[in-house]
Design a protein around this motif. Structure first.
Motif, PDB file in Angstrom:
ATOM      1  N   TYR A 154       0.839  -1.195   0.000  1.00  0.00           N
ATOM      2  CA  TYR A 154       0.000   0.000   0.000  1.00  0.00           C
ATOM      3  C   TYR A 154       0.872   1.242   0.000  1.00  0.00           C
ATOM      4  CZ  TYR A 154       1.159  -0.219   4.932  1.00  0.00           C
ATOM      5  OH  TYR A 154       1.842  -0.298   6.103  1.00  0.00           O
ATOM      6  N   LYS A 155       0.294   2.283  -0.515  1.00  0.00           N
ATOM      7  CA  LYS A 155       0.869   3.614  -0.416  1.00  0.00           C
ATOM      8  C   LYS A 155      -0.295   4.567  -0.211  1.00  0.00           C
ATOM      9  CE  LYS A 155       1.232   4.303  -5.412  1.00  0.00           C
ATOM     10  NZ  LYS A 155       2.119   4.685  -6.495  1.00  0.00           N
ATOM     11  N   GLU A 156      -0.042   5.833  -0.172  1.00  0.00           N
ATOM     12  CA  GLU A 156      -1.081   6.793   0.207  1.00  0.00           C
ATOM     13  C   GLU A 156      -2.352   6.683  -0.627  1.00  0.00           C
ATOM     14  OE1 GLU A 156      -1.753  11.601   0.785  1.00  0.00           O
ATOM     15  OE2 GLU A 156       0.202  10.847   0.173  1.00  0.00           O
ATOM     16  N   ASP A 157      -2.219   6.428  -1.914  1.00  0.00           N
ATOM     17  CA  ASP A 157      -3.390   6.486  -2.786  1.00  0.00           C
ATOM     18  C   ASP A 157      -3.852   5.134  -3.348  1.00  0.00           C
ATOM     19  OD1 ASP A 157      -1.166   6.206  -4.402  1.00  0.00           O
ATOM     20  OD2 ASP A 157      -1.884   7.576  -5.946  1.00  0.00           O
ATOM     21  N   GLU A 158      -3.249   4.026  -2.922  1.00  0.00           N
ATOM     22  CA  GLU A 158      -3.718   2.740  -3.422  1.00  0.00           C
ATOM     23  C   GLU A 158      -3.235   1.567  -2.577  1.00  0.00           C
ATOM     24  OE1 GLU A 158      -0.340   1.529  -6.742  1.00  0.00           O
ATOM     25  OE2 GLU A 158      -2.162   2.513  -7.421  1.00  0.00           O
ATOM     26  N   PHE A 159      -4.000   0.482  -2.657  1.00  0.00           N
ATOM     27  CA  PHE A 159      -3.615  -0.815  -2.133  1.00  0.00           C
ATOM     28  C   PHE A 159      -3.431  -1.723  -3.344  1.00  0.00           C
ATOM     29  CE2 PHE A 159      -5.220   0.924   1.707  1.00  0.00           C
ATOM     30  CZ  PHE A 159      -4.744   0.144   2.753  1.00  0.00           C
ATOM     31  N   THR A 160      -2.363  -2.506  -3.349  1.00  0.00           N
ATOM     32  CA  THR A 160      -2.119  -3.437  -4.439  1.00  0.00           C
ATOM     33  C   THR A 160      -2.068  -4.852  -3.881  1.00  0.00           C
ATOM     34  OG1 THR A 160      -0.932  -1.777  -5.729  1.00  0.00           O
ATOM     35  CG2 THR A 160      -0.524  -4.076  -6.295  1.00  0.00           C
ATOM     36  N   PHE A 161      -2.857  -5.727  -4.475  1.00  0.00           N
ATOM     37  CA  PHE A 161      -2.964  -7.118  -4.067  1.00  0.00           C
ATOM     38  C   PHE A 161      -2.292  -7.971  -5.137  1.00  0.00           C
ATOM     39  CE2 PHE A 161      -6.550  -4.742  -2.486  1.00  0.00           C
ATOM     40  CZ  PHE A 161      -6.633  -5.128  -1.162  1.00  0.00           C
ATOM     41  N   LEU A 162      -1.317  -8.742  -4.732  1.00  0.00           N
ATOM     42  CA  LEU A 162      -0.644  -9.670  -5.624  1.00  0.00           C
ATOM     43  C   LEU A 162      -1.104 -11.067  -5.222  1.00  0.00           C
ATOM     44  CD1 LEU A 162       1.431 -10.368  -7.814  1.00  0.00           C
ATOM     45  CD2 LEU A 162       3.208 -10.171  -6.066  1.00  0.00           C
ATOM     46  N   PHE A 163      -1.956 -11.666  -6.059  1.00  0.00           N
ATOM     47  CA  PHE A 163      -2.485 -12.993  -5.792  1.00  0.00           C
ATOM     48  C   PHE A 163      -1.522 -14.022  -6.371  1.00  0.00           C
ATOM     49  CE2 PHE A 163      -6.129 -10.187  -5.666  1.00  0.00           C
ATOM     50  CZ  PHE A 163      -6.810 -10.634  -4.543  1.00  0.00           C
ATOM     51  N   LEU A 164      -1.101 -14.962  -5.523  1.00  0.00           N
ATOM     52  CA  LEU A 164      -0.094 -15.944  -5.902  1.00  0.00           C
ATOM     53  C   LEU A 164      -0.633 -17.359  -5.745  1.00  0.00           C
ATOM     54  CD1 LEU A 164       2.742 -14.391  -3.702  1.00  0.00           C
ATOM     55  CD2 LEU A 164       2.436 -14.042  -6.161  1.00  0.00           C
ATOM     56  N   HIS A 165      -0.056 -18.279  -6.502  1.00  0.00           N
ATOM     57  CA  HIS A 165      -0.293 -19.701  -6.275  1.00  0.00           C
ATOM     58  C   HIS A 165       1.027 -20.291  -5.829  1.00  0.00           C
ATOM     59  CE1 HIS A 165      -0.951 -24.005  -7.732  1.00  0.00           C
ATOM     60  NE2 HIS A 165      -1.551 -23.854  -6.576  1.00  0.00           N
ATOM     61  N   GLU A 166       1.100 -20.641  -4.545  1.00  0.00           N
ATOM     62  CA  GLU A 166       2.313 -21.231  -3.989  1.00  0.00           C
ATOM     63  C   GLU A 166       2.328 -22.715  -4.324  1.00  0.00           C
ATOM     64  OE1 GLU A 166       4.777 -21.556   0.203  1.00  0.00           O
ATOM     65  OE2 GLU A 166       2.760 -20.732   0.213  1.00  0.00           O
ATOM     66  N   ILE A 167       3.427 -23.159  -4.882  1.00  0.00           N
ATOM     67  CA  ILE A 167       3.566 -24.547  -5.284  1.00  0.00           C
ATOM     68  C   ILE A 167       4.054 -25.334  -4.069  1.00  0.00           C
ATOM     69  CG2 ILE A 167       4.744 -26.123  -6.863  1.00  0.00           C
ATOM     70  CD1 ILE A 167       5.020 -23.478  -8.675  1.00  0.00           C
ATOM     71  N   PRO A 168       3.246 -26.270  -3.570  1.00  0.00           N
ATOM     72  CA  PRO A 168       3.614 -27.015  -2.360  1.00  0.00           C
ATOM     73  C   PRO A 168       4.952 -27.740  -2.517  1.00  0.00           C
ATOM     74  CG  PRO A 168       1.326 -27.435  -2.949  1.00  0.00           C
ATOM     75  CD  PRO A 168       1.948 -26.675  -4.088  1.00  0.00           C
ATOM     76  N   GLY A 169       5.799 -27.609  -1.501  1.00  0.00           N
ATOM     77  CA  GLY A 169       7.067 -28.309  -1.464  1.00  0.00           C
ATOM     78  C   GLY A 169       8.140 -27.769  -2.394  1.00  0.00           C
ATOM     79  N   ALA A 170       7.843 -26.707  -3.135  1.00  0.00           N
ATOM     80  CA  ALA A 170       8.816 -26.202  -4.103  1.00  0.00           C
ATOM     81  C   ALA A 170       9.434 -24.873  -3.683  1.00  0.00           C
ATOM     82  CB  ALA A 170       8.161 -26.050  -5.470  1.00  0.00           C
ATOM     83  N   ASN A 171       8.957 -24.286  -2.589  1.00  0.00           N
ATOM     84  CA  ASN A 171       9.463 -22.997  -2.111  1.00  0.00           C
ATOM     85  C   ASN A 171       9.429 -21.923  -3.192  1.00  0.00           C
ATOM     86  OD1 ASN A 171      10.351 -21.361  -0.041  1.00  0.00           O
ATOM     87  ND2 ASN A 171      12.509 -21.649  -0.552  1.00  0.00           N
ATOM     88  N   GLN A 172       8.358 -21.928  -3.978  1.00  0.00           N
ATOM     89  CA  GLN A 172       8.182 -20.900  -4.983  1.00  0.00           C
ATOM     90  C   GLN A 172       6.692 -20.673  -5.223  1.00  0.00           C
ATOM     91  OE1 GLN A 172       8.914 -22.145  -9.234  1.00  0.00           O
ATOM     92  NE2 GLN A 172      10.077 -23.771  -8.219  1.00  0.00           N
ATOM     93  N   ALA A 173       6.396 -19.519  -5.784  1.00  0.00           N
ATOM     94  CA  ALA A 173       5.009 -19.168  -6.075  1.00  0.00           C
ATOM     95  C   ALA A 173       4.958 -18.491  -7.437  1.00  0.00           C
ATOM     96  CB  ALA A 173       4.453 -18.247  -4.997  1.00  0.00           C
ATOM     97  N   ARG A 174       3.813 -18.621  -8.075  1.00  0.00           N
ATOM     98  CA  ARG A 174       3.593 -17.989  -9.372  1.00  0.00           C
ATOM     99  C   ARG A 174       2.529 -16.913  -9.208  1.00  0.00           C
ATOM    100  NH1 ARG A 174       2.980 -21.638 -14.420  1.00  0.00           N
ATOM    101  NH2 ARG A 174       5.218 -21.417 -14.218  1.00  0.00           N
ATOM    102  N   ALA A 175       2.819 -15.711  -9.688  1.00  0.00           N
ATOM    103  CA  ALA A 175       1.838 -14.625  -9.650  1.00  0.00           C
ATOM    104  C   ALA A 175       0.694 -14.972 -10.593  1.00  0.00           C
ATOM    105  CB  ALA A 175       2.482 -13.307 -10.054  1.00  0.00           C
ATOM    106  N   LYS A 176      -0.533 -14.833 -10.110  1.00  0.00           N
ATOM    107  CA  LYS A 176      -1.707 -15.148 -10.913  1.00  0.00           C
ATOM    108  C   LYS A 176      -2.498 -13.908 -11.302  1.00  0.00           C
ATOM    109  CE  LYS A 176      -2.345 -19.199 -11.519  1.00  0.00           C
ATOM    110  NZ  LYS A 176      -1.885 -19.913 -12.684  1.00  0.00           N
ATOM    111  N   ALA A 177      -2.465 -12.865 -10.440  1.00  0.00           N
ATOM    112  CA  ALA A 177      -3.192 -11.626 -10.734  1.00  0.00           C
ATOM    113  C   ALA A 177      -2.662 -10.515  -9.839  1.00  0.00           C
ATOM    114  CB  ALA A 177      -4.692 -11.807 -10.505  1.00  0.00           C
TER     115      ALA A 177
END
Length: 100
Positions: free
Chosen positions: A28-51
């Protein structure tokens, strides 16, 4: 007229694919909130941004209220939700960080 009482027609394009997210980062900053929706891959210690979705602070506050009501309605219909305690080495599935 409040937004809750206003009905609008929503056009959902036929090629719009639904996404699944099991982790979210919120910035967030003064004029907006930004949501980064991720799919975390189980057991792989990584995630892929979806939206990525940015909204105004006023809409963020409205989202909190609508989401709280929706969860309460869900629990009334399907039963109380519980959140398992995170293991000491495991982070919550929500990361909140501010930016300027």
């Amino acid at each position: 007229m409040s937004m809750a009482n206003r009905e609008i027609s929503v056009n959902i394009p036929g090629d719009l694919d639904p996404v699944y997210s099991n982790r979210i980062q919120i910035a967030y900053k003064e004029d907006e909130f930004t949501f980064l929706f991720l799919h975390e891959i189980p057991g792989a210690n990584q995630a892929r941004a979806k939206a990525i979705v940015s909204i105004s602070p006023r809409h963020a506050k409205n989202l909190v209220e609508v989401l709280a009501k929706s969860v309460a309605d869900y629990e009334q219909k399907f039963g109380k939700l519980t959140t398992p305690e995170a293991a000491p080495h495991q982070e919550s599935n929500v990361t909140i960080r501010g930016y300027s």
